[in-house]
Design an enzyme around this catalytic site. Structure first.
Site, PDB file in Angstrom:
ATOM      1  N   THR A  48       0.833  -1.205   0.000  1.00  0.00           N
ATOM      2  CA  THR A  48       0.000   0.000   0.000  1.00  0.00           C
ATOM      3  C   THR A  48       0.868   1.256   0.000  1.00  0.00           C
ATOM      4  O   THR A  48       0.556   2.237  -0.678  1.00  0.00           O
ATOM      5  CB  THR A  48      -0.960   0.016   1.205  1.00  0.00           C
ATOM      6  OG1 THR A  48      -1.794  -1.148   1.129  1.00  0.00           O
ATOM      7  CG2 THR A  48      -1.827   1.260   1.226  1.00  0.00           C
ATOM      8  N   CYS A  49       1.961   1.222   0.709  1.00  0.00           N
ATOM      9  CA  CYS A  49       2.853   2.375   0.785  1.00  0.00           C
ATOM     10  C   CYS A  49       3.414   2.726  -0.592  1.00  0.00           C
ATOM     11  O   CYS A  49       3.484   3.898  -0.960  1.00  0.00           O
ATOM     12  CB  CYS A  49       3.996   2.097   1.760  1.00  0.00           C
ATOM     13  SG  CYS A  49       3.446   1.601   3.408  1.00  0.00           S
ATOM     14  N   SER A  50       3.796   1.715  -1.361  1.00  0.00           N
ATOM     15  CA  SER A  50       4.399   1.931  -2.672  1.00  0.00           C
ATOM     16  C   SER A  50       3.370   2.158  -3.785  1.00  0.00           C
ATOM     17  O   SER A  50       3.638   2.890  -4.724  1.00  0.00           O
ATOM     18  CB  SER A  50       5.270   0.733  -3.059  1.00  0.00           C
ATOM     19  OG  SER A  50       6.411   0.673  -2.240  1.00  0.00           O
TER      20      SER A  50
END
Length: 160
Positions: A48-50
């Site tokens: 999700t961060c990337s």
């Protein structure tokens, strides 16, 4: 206890990758006299961060700056080398300041640590975003576990 609106940003040292090697960044230097958007992620290169969190801030950098953000910074409990490599991988350039909180010291001062030891990740940072004005928290949004709503760039635009 989690940092709240009106609280001062704690004094701490973070690290930033530079061409000359890791550089220490003090929170006084980062937050003093500025409007800063700081968002925290559980880890560099994580799904999700990337795919969503960091890209949303990169894509919305001009709007964030137009609404008053002097600095937009991303923080994770990773080392400066990993944060630098992630920034390059994501095409961040000079849009978002990539900060490492390698030992989670600042994360713990904010009260935003997340124990992911059972998943083999150790202590990490909860997914959050805050707006600080001259070193004081003006807005903070911490995600519920597994959620991605209140800390995304589009949500923070409303807080500026």
């Amino acid at each position: 206890m989690t940092i709240q609106v009106g609280d001062s940003i704690p004094t701490a040292k973070l690290m930033q990758a530079t061409a000359e090697g890791p550089k220490e960044v003090s929170t006084e230097e980062l937050f003093g006299g500025k409007t800063v958007v700081l968002f925290g992620v559980p880890g560099a290169f994580t799904p999700t961060c990337s795919a969503r969190h960091l890209p949303g801030y990169v894509q919305n950098i001009d709007v964030l700056k137009a609404k008053g953000a002097d600095v937009v910074a991303c923080m994770a409990v990773n080392d400066a080398f990993v944060m630098g490599a992630w920034g390059k991988d994501q095409g961040v350039a000079d849009k978002v300041v990539m900060l490492a909180d390698g030992s989670a010291d600042f994360t713990k001062q904010l009260g935003l640590e997340l124990d992911l030891t059972a998943r083999g990740l150790g202590t990490r940072c909860q997914r959050f975003a805050l707006v600080a004005k001259n070193g004081k928290v003006a807005h903070i949004a911490v995600e519920a576990p597994g959620a991605f709503e209140v800390s995304k760039a589009e949500a923070i635009l409303g807080a500026l």
